[in-house]
Scaffold this motif. Structure first.
Motif, PDB file in Angstrom:
ATOM      1  N   VAL A 193      45.644  45.055  33.360  1.00 19.38           N
ATOM      2  CA  VAL A 193      44.041  45.537  33.205  1.00 19.38           C
ATOM      3  C   VAL A 193      43.070  44.774  33.547  1.00 19.38           C
ATOM      4  O   VAL A 193      41.802  45.072  34.312  1.00 19.38           O
ATOM      5  N   VAL A 194      43.078  43.491  33.096  1.00 21.15           N
ATOM      6  CA  VAL A 194      41.915  42.385  33.544  1.00 21.15           C
ATOM      7  C   VAL A 194      41.995  42.351  35.135  1.00 21.15           C
ATOM      8  O   VAL A 194      41.448  41.947  35.864  1.00 21.15           O
ATOM      9  N   GLY A 195      43.305  42.068  35.711  1.00 19.75           N
ATOM     10  CA  GLY A 195      43.509  42.017  37.020  1.00 19.75           C
ATOM     11  C   GLY A 195      43.011  43.143  37.757  1.00 19.75           C
ATOM     12  O   GLY A 195      42.137  42.805  38.821  1.00 19.75           O
ATOM     13  N   GLU A 196      43.006  44.359  37.378  1.00 18.79           N
ATOM     14  CA  GLU A 196      42.276  45.518  38.116  1.00 18.79           C
ATOM     15  C   GLU A 196      40.496  45.264  37.867  1.00 18.79           C
ATOM     16  O   GLU A 196      39.857  45.479  38.848  1.00 18.79           O
ATOM     17  N   MET A 197      40.293  44.373  36.658  1.00 18.84           N
ATOM     18  CA  MET A 197      38.595  44.564  36.578  1.00 18.84           C
ATOM     19  C   MET A 197      38.297  43.376  37.651  1.00 18.84           C
ATOM     20  O   MET A 197      37.208  43.507  37.896  1.00 18.84           O
ATOM     21  N   THR A 198      39.051  42.340  37.671  1.00 17.98           N
ATOM     22  CA  THR A 198      38.546  41.252  38.427  1.00 17.98           C
ATOM     23  C   THR A 198      38.820  41.256  39.790  1.00 17.98           C
ATOM     24  O   THR A 198      38.712  40.215  40.730  1.00 17.98           O
ATOM     25  N   ASN A 199      39.668  42.266  40.594  1.00 18.49           N
ATOM     26  CA  ASN A 199      40.182  42.380  41.543  1.00 18.49           C
ATOM     27  C   ASN A 199      41.226  41.009  41.947  1.00 18.49           C
ATOM     28  O   ASN A 199      41.324  40.695  43.386  1.00 18.49           O
ATOM     29  N   ARG A 200      41.814  40.683  40.959  1.00 16.23           N
ATOM     30  CA  ARG A 200      43.034  39.656  41.079  1.00 16.23           C
ATOM     31  C   ARG A 200      44.284  40.319  40.386  1.00 16.23           C
ATOM     32  O   ARG A 200      44.249  40.239  39.318  1.00 16.23           O
ATOM     33  N   PRO A 201      44.877  41.114  41.160  1.00 17.01           N
ATOM     34  CA  PRO A 201      46.019  41.950  40.815  1.00 17.01           C
ATOM     35  C   PRO A 201      47.152  40.960  39.931  1.00 17.01           C
ATOM     36  O   PRO A 201      47.337  39.858  40.389  1.00 17.01           O
ATOM     37  N   ALA A 202      47.786  41.481  39.102  1.00 14.53           N
ATOM     38  CA  ALA A 202      48.792  40.954  38.263  1.00 14.53           C
ATOM     39  C   ALA A 202      50.061  40.890  39.420  1.00 14.53           C
ATOM     40  O   ALA A 202      50.952  41.649  38.826  1.00 14.53           O
ATOM     41  N   THR A 203      50.136  40.153  40.350  1.00 17.65           N
ATOM     42  CA  THR A 203      51.387  40.121  40.956  1.00 17.65           C
ATOM     43  C   THR A 203      52.408  39.519  40.165  1.00 17.65           C
ATOM     44  O   THR A 203      52.368  39.101  38.933  1.00 17.65           O
ATOM     45  N   PRO A 204      53.762  39.709  40.661  1.00 16.28           N
ATOM     46  CA  PRO A 204      54.897  39.216  39.967  1.00 16.28           C
ATOM     47  C   PRO A 204      54.782  37.685  39.779  1.00 16.28           C
ATOM     48  O   PRO A 204      55.127  37.091  38.692  1.00 16.28           O
ATOM     49  N   GLU A 205      54.372  36.936  40.697  1.00 11.19           N
ATOM     50  CA  GLU A 205      54.060  35.520  40.636  1.00 11.19           C
ATOM     51  C   GLU A 205      53.188  35.104  39.599  1.00 11.19           C
ATOM     52  O   GLU A 205      53.401  34.442  38.839  1.00 11.19           O
ATOM     53  N   ARG A 206      51.999  35.840  39.565  1.00  8.91           N
ATOM     54  CA  ARG A 206      51.122  35.547  38.559  1.00  8.91           C
ATOM     55  C   ARG A 206      51.585  35.945  37.010  1.00  8.91           C
ATOM     56  O   ARG A 206      51.271  35.223  36.255  1.00  8.91           O
ATOM     57  N   VAL A 207      52.080  37.130  37.039  1.00  9.26           N
ATOM     58  CA  VAL A 207      52.888  37.585  35.793  1.00  9.26           C
ATOM     59  C   VAL A 207      53.810  36.289  35.290  1.00  9.26           C
ATOM     60  O   VAL A 207      53.723  35.887  34.125  1.00  9.26           O
ATOM     61  N   SER A 208      54.627  35.743  36.079  1.00 10.18           N
ATOM     62  CA  SER A 208      55.442  34.697  35.746  1.00 10.18           C
ATOM     63  C   SER A 208      54.988  33.587  35.181  1.00 10.18           C
ATOM     64  O   SER A 208      55.143  33.018  34.246  1.00 10.18           O
ATOM     65  N   ARG A 209      53.815  33.104  36.035  1.00  7.53           N
ATOM     66  CA  ARG A 209      52.722  32.015  35.583  1.00  7.53           C
ATOM     67  C   ARG A 209      52.026  32.321  34.114  1.00  7.53           C
ATOM     68  O   ARG A 209      52.258  31.593  33.029  1.00  7.53           O
ATOM     69  N   LEU A 210      51.828  33.664  33.974  1.00  8.20           N
ATOM     70  CA  LEU A 210      51.201  34.165  32.466  1.00  8.20           C
ATOM     71  C   LEU A 210      52.465  33.809  31.577  1.00  8.20           C
ATOM     72  O   LEU A 210      52.082  33.331  30.609  1.00  8.20           O
ATOM     73  N   LEU A 211      53.501  34.508  31.801  1.00  6.83           N
ATOM     74  CA  LEU A 211      54.629  34.412  30.751  1.00  6.83           C
ATOM     75  C   LEU A 211      54.995  32.811  30.439  1.00  6.83           C
ATOM     76  O   LEU A 211      55.337  32.539  29.278  1.00  6.83           O
ATOM     77  N   ARG A 212      54.890  32.109  31.463  1.00  4.92           N
ATOM     78  CA  ARG A 212      55.208  30.646  31.285  1.00  4.92           C
ATOM     79  C   ARG A 212      54.344  29.866  30.299  1.00  4.92           C
ATOM     80  O   ARG A 212      54.737  29.044  29.515  1.00  4.92           O
ATOM     81  N   ALA A 213      53.060  30.160  30.714  1.00  2.00           N
ATOM     82  CA  ALA A 213      51.958  29.677  29.627  1.00  2.00           C
ATOM     83  C   ALA A 213      52.051  30.110  28.311  1.00  2.00           C
ATOM     84  O   ALA A 213      51.935  29.392  27.501  1.00  2.00           O
TER      85      ALA A 213
END
Length: 463
Positions: free
Chosen positions: A277-297
Motif C-alpha cells: 500500500v505504501v509503495g503505491e502511495m509513494t511510487n516506490r513499488p514493493a518489489t521482491p527485493e524490497r520486500v526481502s529487505r523489509l522482512l530481513r529488517a
C-alpha cells in the motif's frame, strides 16, 4: 541481487516525495503525530501481557520501555535502512498483536514456568530470538510472498484492519458510566470533530496535522473536565535505559520456538500488505527485493526484541492510514518518529507521562484513523469492480465476515486445535489468510474453467 544505491536526500517542499527532507519545524510535529497515532497500540501488547500474567508493576513498566526502545530502532532500520536491510519506506514498526496469545500461552504454561524466576517469559524470549534468526535467514522468500498480495488481498486486508481496530477506539471512549461516560464522550468527540473539520476545511500544515491538533484540543477539554491532573510525585527517573536480558538469560525449548516462528511468519502478512500500500502511495513499488529487505529488517528487530525483553515486530497499519490522511509520505518524518520512540524507551519518566493520556483522547483519534484505514481498503476493492458472485466480491465478503466474527466473539473458532488459536483469535491474520487462500483457489478454478471451455487464459490485470 545487489540493491539500488542509496537515494539522494532532497530538501524540498513536496511532502509526497518519499525521500523529501522538510524543515525541522514541519517534520517534528508530523513525527510526533505518527508517534501518538501508534503509541497506544505499541504499549497495549506489553500491558495486556503484564496484566494477564499478573506481573509486578515494575516488570510491566520494563516490558513497555523495552517495547518503545526496540520499536524506535525497528522503525529506523525500516525507514533509513542499508543496502541489504530495510524497505526505505515510511513504515512505523511495533509489536504485533498476533503475538499476544502465543506469548501468554508459553509464559503461563506449567511446562515452562516452574517457579518465580521468570522461566516462562525467559522461554518466550528464547523463542523470539530463534524466530528472529529464522526470519533473517528466510527473508529472500519475500519474492514469493509478493505473489500472494494482489490488490484484491491488500484491499480486503486494509478494510479488515480498520474494522477490527474500531472496537479498540470505541472501548476507550465508552469506559465508565453516568457523568464519567458523558465526559469521555465529550473529550473523544472534540478530538474526532476537530480532526474531521481540519481534514475537510484545513489548508497546508493545519490539514496535515489534523489528528494531532484534534488530540491537543482533546487534552484541553479533558483538563477542563477534570480528567487530566498533571503531577510529578511518584514518577520514575528521567533516564534509566533498559539493559539487555532484563529478566535474566533466555531459555530455549523446541516447541515454543516453533510456535513463535509460525507467529512471525504470520506477521509477514501485515508487513507485506502495508509495504504494498505504501509503495503505491509513494511510487516506490514493493518489489521482491524490497520486500526481502523489509522482512530481513523485521527479523533483525524481532531478534533485538528478544534480547531487550520485547516481542516480534511488524509494520503498523494505523500509520499507513495517517499517511493517507495527511498526504505527507516522507520516510524521514517517520524516521524522526522512530527516534522519538527510541528516546521514550530510554526514559521511563517520559514513557509513563505519555501513557497517562486519557483513553478517550486516544479513542477519538482512533475513530478518525481506523475509519480512514477501512475506507482506503474499500476504495481499493471498489476499483476492482465488485459485483455479487464475482471473485473480488466473494474474496472480500467471506474474509471480512470471518474477521468480524472473531471481533464479535474472539473464541469463535474454539473448537479448533489449541495450536491454531494464536492465528484464529486474530481477526486481521485470519481475514488476511482467508483472502489469500480464496484468491488462489478461485483463480485456479477460473483457469480450469477457461481451459475446459477452450477459452485462452489471460492474466488478470487488477485482481
Amino acid at each position: 541481487m545487489a540493491s539500488a544505491p542509496m537515494p539522494q536526500l532532497r530538501k524540498t517542499s513536496d511532502p509526497n516525495g518519499v525521500d523529501a527532507v522538510l524543515p525541522i519545524a514541519r517534520m517534528l510535529p508530523l513525527a510526533v503525530q505518527h508517534v501518538m497515532v501508534m503509541y497506544m497500540g505499541a504499549i497495549t501488547v506489553p500491558l495486556v501481557i503484564g496484566r494477564v500474567l499478573a506481573l509486578p508493576a515494575a516488570q510491566t513498566a520494563t516490558l513497555i520501555q523495552a517495547d518503545l526502545l526496540t520499536s524506535g530502532i525497528a522503525t529506523l532500520l525500516q525507514t533509513i535502512g542499508t543496502r541489504w536491510l530495510g524497505a526505505r519506506l515510511p513504515l512505523m514498526q511495533g509489536v504485533s498483536f498476533a503475538t499476544v496469545s502465543c506469548v501468554i500461552g508459553i509464559a503461563s504454561s506449567p511446562t515452562f514456568a516452574h517457579s518465580q524466576q521468570n522461566e516462562g517469559l525467559r522461554t518466550v524470549y528464547g523463542a523470539v530470538i530463534v524466530a528472529g534468526l529464522v526470519a533473517i535467514l528466510a527473508a529472500p522468500l519475500g519474492r514469493y510472498v509478493m505473489k500472494l498480495f494482489p490488490p484484491i488481498v491488500v484491499g480486503t486486508s486494509l478494510a479488515i484492519m480498520g474494522l477490527s481496530l474500531l472496537p479498540v477506539a470505541v472501548n476507550e471512549i465508552a469506559a465508565g458510566t453516568g457523568v464519567q461516560a458523558g465526559r469521555n464522550m465529550l473529550v473523544a468527540m472534540s478530538v474526532f470533530a476537530c480532526a474531521i473539520a481540519l481534514s475537510i476545511a484545513g489548508r497546508g500544515v493545519f490539514k496535515n496535522l489534523a489528528v494531532i491538533i484534534g488530540v491537543g484540543l482533546g487534552l484541553v477539554v479533558a483538563f477542563l473536565a477534570g480528567q487530566l491532573s498533571p503531577h510529578l510525585s511518584g514518577m520514575p527517573p528521567l533516564l534509566a535505559p533498559v539493559a539487555p536480558f532484563p529478566l535474566g538469560w533466555p531459555i530455549f525449548h523446541l516447541m515454543p520456538s516453533l510456535s513463535m516462528i509460525v507467529i512471525v511468519a504470520i506477521t509477514w502478512v501485515e508487513s507485506v500488505g502495508d509495504a504494498v500500500v505504501v509503495g503505491e502511495m509513494t511510487n516506490r513499488p514493493a518489489t521482491p527485493e524490497r520486500v526481502s529487505r523489509l522482512l530481513r529488517a523485521d527479523g533483525v528487530a524481532t531478534l533485538l526484541g528478544g534480547i531487550m525483553g520485547s516481542f516480534p515486530y511488524t509494520a503498523f497499519s494505523e500509520n499507513v492510514a495517517l499517511l493517507s490522511i495527511t498526504g505527507v509520505r516522507s520516510r524521514w518524518i517517520v524516521a524522526l518518529a522512530g527516534g522519538i520512540l527510541f528516546v521514550l524507551g530510554l526514559s521511563p519518566f517520559l514513557a509513563t507521562a505519555v501513557a497517562a493520556l486519557p483513553p478517550a483522547v486516544a479513542g477519538g483519534a482512533g475513530l478518525m484513523i481506523f475509519g480512514t484505514l477501512m475506507m482506503v481498503g474499500i476504495q481499493m476493492l471498489a476499483s476492482l469492480g465488485l459485483e455479487p458472485g464475482n471473485r473480488p466480491f466473494i474474496v472480500a465478503s467471506v474474509s471480512i465476515v470471518l474477521a468480524m466474527a472473531i471481533v464479535l466473539k474472539p473464541d469463535f473458532f474454539c473448537f479448533m486445535p489449541e495450536w491454531t488459536q494464536s492465528v484464529l483469535q486474530s481477526p486481521v491474520v485470519t481475514g488476511c489468510l482467508s483472502a489469500i487462500a480464496l484468491n488462489i483457489i478461485l483463480s485456479f478454478n477460473k483457469k480450469t474453467d477457461d481451459t475446459e471451455s477452450g477459452k485462452p487464459n489471460h492474466p488478470a490485470q487488477h485482481n
